[in-house]
Design a protein around this motif. Structure first.
Motif, PDB file in Angstrom:
ATOM      1  N   ALA A  36       0.831  -1.210   0.000  1.00  0.00           N
ATOM      2  CA  ALA A  36       0.000   0.000   0.000  1.00  0.00           C
ATOM      3  C   ALA A  36       0.864   1.258   0.000  1.00  0.00           C
ATOM      4  CB  ALA A  36      -0.937  -0.011   1.200  1.00  0.00           C
ATOM      5  N   ASP A  37       1.945   1.229   0.763  1.00  0.00           N
ATOM      6  CA  ASP A  37       2.844   2.382   0.832  1.00  0.00           C
ATOM      7  C   ASP A  37       3.471   2.673  -0.525  1.00  0.00           C
ATOM      8  OD1 ASP A  37       4.356   4.433   2.311  1.00  0.00           O
ATOM      9  OD2 ASP A  37       6.076   3.130   1.902  1.00  0.00           O
ATOM     10  N   VAL A  38       3.959   1.649  -1.209  1.00  0.00           N
ATOM     11  CA  VAL A  38       4.577   1.840  -2.524  1.00  0.00           C
ATOM     12  C   VAL A  38       3.518   2.266  -3.542  1.00  0.00           C
ATOM     13  CG1 VAL A  38       5.786   0.714  -4.432  1.00  0.00           C
ATOM     14  CG2 VAL A  38       6.460   0.223  -2.060  1.00  0.00           C
ATOM     15  N   VAL A  39       2.376   1.590  -3.540  1.00  0.00           N
ATOM     16  CA  VAL A  39       1.338   1.847  -4.534  1.00  0.00           C
ATOM     17  C   VAL A  39       0.782   3.262  -4.423  1.00  0.00           C
ATOM     18  CG1 VAL A  39      -1.032   1.229  -5.193  1.00  0.00           C
ATOM     19  CG2 VAL A  39       0.702  -0.545  -4.934  1.00  0.00           C
ATOM     20  N   ARG A  40       0.506   3.733  -3.226  1.00  0.00           N
ATOM     21  CA  ARG A  40      -0.096   5.062  -3.083  1.00  0.00           C
ATOM     22  C   ARG A  40       0.819   6.144  -3.649  1.00  0.00           C
ATOM     23  NH1 ARG A  40       1.829   7.989   1.507  1.00  0.00           N
ATOM     24  NH2 ARG A  40       3.288   6.717   2.684  1.00  0.00           N
ATOM     25  N   ARG A  41       2.118   6.024  -3.403  1.00  0.00           N
ATOM     26  CA  ARG A  41       3.067   7.025  -3.913  1.00  0.00           C
ATOM     27  C   ARG A  41       3.265   6.874  -5.423  1.00  0.00           C
ATOM     28  NH1 ARG A  41       8.004   6.050  -1.267  1.00  0.00           N
ATOM     29  NH2 ARG A  41       7.178   4.184  -0.319  1.00  0.00           N
ATOM     30  N   ALA A  42       3.404   5.631  -5.877  1.00  0.00           N
ATOM     31  CA  ALA A  42       3.628   5.390  -7.307  1.00  0.00           C
ATOM     32  C   ALA A  42       2.417   5.812  -8.133  1.00  0.00           C
ATOM     33  CB  ALA A  42       3.950   3.919  -7.537  1.00  0.00           C
ATOM     34  N   ALA A  43       1.221   5.521  -7.651  1.00  0.00           N
ATOM     35  CA  ALA A  43       0.006   5.873  -8.399  1.00  0.00           C
ATOM     36  C   ALA A  43      -0.177   7.388  -8.469  1.00  0.00           C
ATOM     37  CB  ALA A  43      -1.211   5.221  -7.754  1.00  0.00           C
ATOM     38  N   ALA A  49      -1.157  13.432 -10.067  1.00  0.00           N
ATOM     39  CA  ALA A  49      -2.407  13.759  -9.388  1.00  0.00           C
ATOM     40  C   ALA A  49      -2.179  14.443  -8.046  1.00  0.00           C
ATOM     41  CB  ALA A  49      -3.212  12.473  -9.191  1.00  0.00           C
ATOM     42  N   ASP A  50      -3.282  14.891  -7.473  1.00  0.00           N
ATOM     43  CA  ASP A  50      -3.260  15.541  -6.162  1.00  0.00           C
ATOM     44  C   ASP A  50      -3.439  14.541  -5.031  1.00  0.00           C
ATOM     45  OD1 ASP A  50      -3.043  18.233  -7.216  1.00  0.00           O
ATOM     46  OD2 ASP A  50      -5.115  17.989  -7.881  1.00  0.00           O
ATOM     47  N   GLY A  51      -3.795  13.327  -5.377  1.00  0.00           N
ATOM     48  CA  GLY A  51      -3.954  12.305  -4.359  1.00  0.00           C
ATOM     49  C   GLY A  51      -4.113  10.933  -4.969  1.00  0.00           C
ATOM     50  N   ALA A  52      -3.842   9.912  -4.142  1.00  0.00           N
ATOM     51  CA  ALA A  52      -4.037   8.523  -4.557  1.00  0.00           C
ATOM     52  C   ALA A  52      -4.335   7.693  -3.318  1.00  0.00           C
ATOM     53  CB  ALA A  52      -2.801   7.987  -5.270  1.00  0.00           C
ATOM     54  N   THR A  53      -5.057   6.615  -3.525  1.00  0.00           N
ATOM     55  CA  THR A  53      -5.405   5.731  -2.427  1.00  0.00           C
ATOM     56  C   THR A  53      -5.322   4.278  -2.875  1.00  0.00           C
ATOM     57  OG1 THR A  53      -7.075   5.323  -0.709  1.00  0.00           O
ATOM     58  CG2 THR A  53      -7.890   5.762  -2.915  1.00  0.00           C
ATOM     59  N   PHE A  54      -5.078   3.395  -1.911  1.00  0.00           N
ATOM     60  CA  PHE A  54      -5.055   1.958  -2.161  1.00  0.00           C
ATOM     61  C   PHE A  54      -6.192   1.356  -1.350  1.00  0.00           C
ATOM     62  CE2 PHE A  54      -3.334  -2.389  -1.302  1.00  0.00           C
ATOM     63  CZ  PHE A  54      -3.302  -2.826  -2.619  1.00  0.00           C
ATOM     64  N   VAL A  65      -7.062   1.475   2.684  1.00  0.00           N
ATOM     65  CA  VAL A  65      -5.880   1.084   3.452  1.00  0.00           C
ATOM     66  C   VAL A  65      -4.908   2.239   3.661  1.00  0.00           C
ATOM     67  CG1 VAL A  65      -3.875  -0.456   3.500  1.00  0.00           C
ATOM     68  CG2 VAL A  65      -6.064  -1.281   2.629  1.00  0.00           C
ATOM     69  N   ASP A  66      -4.587   2.956   2.586  1.00  0.00           N
ATOM     70  CA  ASP A  66      -3.567   4.006   2.682  1.00  0.00           C
ATOM     71  C   ASP A  66      -3.815   5.041   1.602  1.00  0.00           C
ATOM     72  OD1 ASP A  66      -1.374   5.326   3.722  1.00  0.00           O
ATOM     73  OD2 ASP A  66       0.028   3.675   3.360  1.00  0.00           O
ATOM     74  N   GLU A  67      -3.248   6.221   1.796  1.00  0.00           N
ATOM     75  CA  GLU A  67      -3.403   7.302   0.827  1.00  0.00           C
ATOM     76  C   GLU A  67      -2.200   8.215   0.850  1.00  0.00           C
ATOM     77  OE1 GLU A  67      -6.091  10.321   3.579  1.00  0.00           O
ATOM     78  OE2 GLU A  67      -7.075   8.699   2.491  1.00  0.00           O
ATOM     79  N   ASP A  68      -2.026   8.922  -0.245  1.00  0.00           N
ATOM     80  CA  ASP A  68      -1.003   9.944  -0.398  1.00  0.00           C
ATOM     81  C   ASP A  68      -1.711  11.101  -1.086  1.00  0.00           C
ATOM     82  OD1 ASP A  68       1.150  11.578  -0.971  1.00  0.00           O
ATOM     83  OD2 ASP A  68       2.200  10.125  -2.218  1.00  0.00           O
ATOM     84  N   SER A  69      -2.024  12.158  -0.348  1.00  0.00           N
ATOM     85  CA  SER A  69      -2.801  13.235  -0.950  1.00  0.00           C
ATOM     86  C   SER A  69      -2.535  14.570  -0.277  1.00  0.00           C
ATOM     87  CB  SER A  69      -4.292  12.911  -0.910  1.00  0.00           C
ATOM     88  OG  SER A  69      -4.784  13.000   0.395  1.00  0.00           O
ATOM     89  N   ALA A 131      -8.548  -5.515  -5.034  1.00  0.00           N
ATOM     90  CA  ALA A 131      -8.113  -4.185  -4.621  1.00  0.00           C
ATOM     91  C   ALA A 131      -8.407  -3.205  -5.755  1.00  0.00           C
ATOM     92  CB  ALA A 131      -6.611  -4.194  -4.305  1.00  0.00           C
ATOM     93  N   ALA A 132      -8.226  -1.922  -5.423  1.00  0.00           N
ATOM     94  CA  ALA A 132      -8.367  -0.868  -6.433  1.00  0.00           C
ATOM     95  C   ALA A 132      -7.417   0.264  -6.056  1.00  0.00           C
ATOM     96  CB  ALA A 132      -9.797  -0.353  -6.497  1.00  0.00           C
ATOM     97  N   ILE A 133      -7.067   1.033  -7.063  1.00  0.00           N
ATOM     98  CA  ILE A 133      -6.250   2.219  -6.869  1.00  0.00           C
ATOM     99  C   ILE A 133      -7.064   3.407  -7.341  1.00  0.00           C
ATOM    100  CG2 ILE A 133      -4.164   3.455  -7.573  1.00  0.00           C
ATOM    101  CD1 ILE A 133      -2.897   0.652  -8.074  1.00  0.00           C
ATOM    102  N   GLY A 134      -7.223   4.392  -6.461  1.00  0.00           N
ATOM    103  CA  GLY A 134      -7.907   5.622  -6.825  1.00  0.00           C
ATOM    104  C   GLY A 134      -6.896   6.739  -6.975  1.00  0.00           C
ATOM    105  N   VAL A 135      -7.042   7.519  -8.034  1.00  0.00           N
ATOM    106  CA  VAL A 135      -6.189   8.679  -8.287  1.00  0.00           C
ATOM    107  C   VAL A 135      -7.117   9.876  -8.423  1.00  0.00           C
ATOM    108  CG1 VAL A 135      -4.477   9.678  -9.846  1.00  0.00           C
ATOM    109  CG2 VAL A 135      -4.460   7.223  -9.403  1.00  0.00           C
ATOM    110  N   TYR A 136      -6.761  11.000  -7.762  1.00  0.00           N
ATOM    111  CA  TYR A 136      -7.682  12.123  -7.631  1.00  0.00           C
ATOM    112  C   TYR A 136      -7.041  13.457  -8.005  1.00  0.00           C
ATOM    113  CZ  TYR A 136      -9.656   8.507  -4.617  1.00  0.00           C
ATOM    114  OH  TYR A 136     -10.128   7.325  -4.125  1.00  0.00           O
ATOM    115  N   TRP A 137      -7.872  14.315  -8.594  1.00  0.00           N
ATOM    116  CA  TRP A 137      -7.443  15.677  -8.930  1.00  0.00           C
ATOM    117  C   TRP A 137      -8.370  16.683  -8.260  1.00  0.00           C
ATOM    118  CZ3 TRP A 137      -7.489  11.592 -12.286  1.00  0.00           C
ATOM    119  CH2 TRP A 137      -6.260  11.243 -12.864  1.00  0.00           C
ATOM    120  N   ALA A 138      -7.814  17.824  -7.886  1.00  0.00           N
ATOM    121  CA  ALA A 138      -8.561  18.882  -7.209  1.00  0.00           C
ATOM    122  C   ALA A 138      -9.298  19.785  -8.192  1.00  0.00           C
ATOM    123  CB  ALA A 138      -7.619  19.715  -6.339  1.00  0.00           C
ATOM    124  N   ARG A 139      -9.169  19.506  -9.469  1.00  0.00           N
ATOM    125  CA  ARG A 139      -9.847  20.287 -10.510  1.00  0.00           C
ATOM    126  C   ARG A 139     -10.514  19.303 -11.464  1.00  0.00           C
ATOM    127  NH1 ARG A 139      -5.046  18.843 -11.701  1.00  0.00           N
ATOM    128  NH2 ARG A 139      -4.277  18.518 -13.798  1.00  0.00           N
TER     129      ARG A 139
END
Length: 179
Positions: A36-43, A49-54, A65-69, A131-139
């Motif tokens: 989760a740690d590797v995936v959130r940063r890599a995604a 993007a402005d954020g990602a989650t696993f 599980v985890d996010e980087d945003s 599992a799924a990977i979400g990638v997010y933008w603030a716009r």
């Protein structure tokens, strides 16, 4: 405009498309939290993007599980799989791009309204997604083919790691059904 497509996991082309450092980090992963740690940063980097989650499928729920945003999202929370976009992506095995979250009924507006998220890309992990990977933008943003391809490459590499380590390596493993 919404778009979605199905993809298959584990292709050599996807692994070859990964950043060499991400490949190296994934090769060292032994547990789901490490993954989760590797995936959130890599995604997040892959999607620019402005954020990602696993997210993991946990019976009839989605576990974030985890996010980087740029701001907190849903880390540690669980939602019914039938009422969230990550669950939809896993249940249908389809990549989903949503340029404007307010226009898509699969996006739970109450959960997203307090966040920065305005656009998203959701990618299932695995041929029979666990599992799924979400990638997010603030716009408002339509994920480009290049962004989608890079995040799909991360998802396919993550699927290979999950196949290797299994979900039993998660500290919360007793809540998961055996696969």
């Amino acid at each position: 405009m919404l778009s979605e497509h199905t993809h298959t996991s584990g292709t050599a082309e996807a692994a070859a498309g990964l950043d060499p450092e991400v490949r190296r980090l994934l090769a060292q992963v032994d547990t789901v939290p490490q993954l989760a740690d590797v995936v959130r940063r890599a995604a997040r980097a892959a999607g620019r993007a402005d954020g990602a989650t696993f997210v993991l499928k946990e019976d009839d729920r989605c576990f974030y599980v985890d996010e980087d945003s740029i701001a907190p999202l849903w880390k540690g929370q669980r939602f019914p799989i039938s009422s969230c976009i990550s669950g939809w992506a896993m249940l249908h095995g389809s990549v989903v791009t949503v340029p404007d979250i307010t226009l898509d009924d699969r996006v739970p507006q109450d959960a997203y309204r307090p966040t920065f998220v305005r656009s998203l890309l959701m990618v299932p992990v695995g041929a029979q997604p666990t599992a799924a990977i979400g990638v997010y933008w603030a716009r408002e943003h339509h994920a480009t083919a290049d962004e989608q391809g890079r995040v799909i490459a991360v998802a396919e590499a993550a699927a290979a790691v999950l196949d290797r380590i299994g979900l039993d390596s998660a500290p919360w493993a007793p809540s998961f059904g055996k696969h």
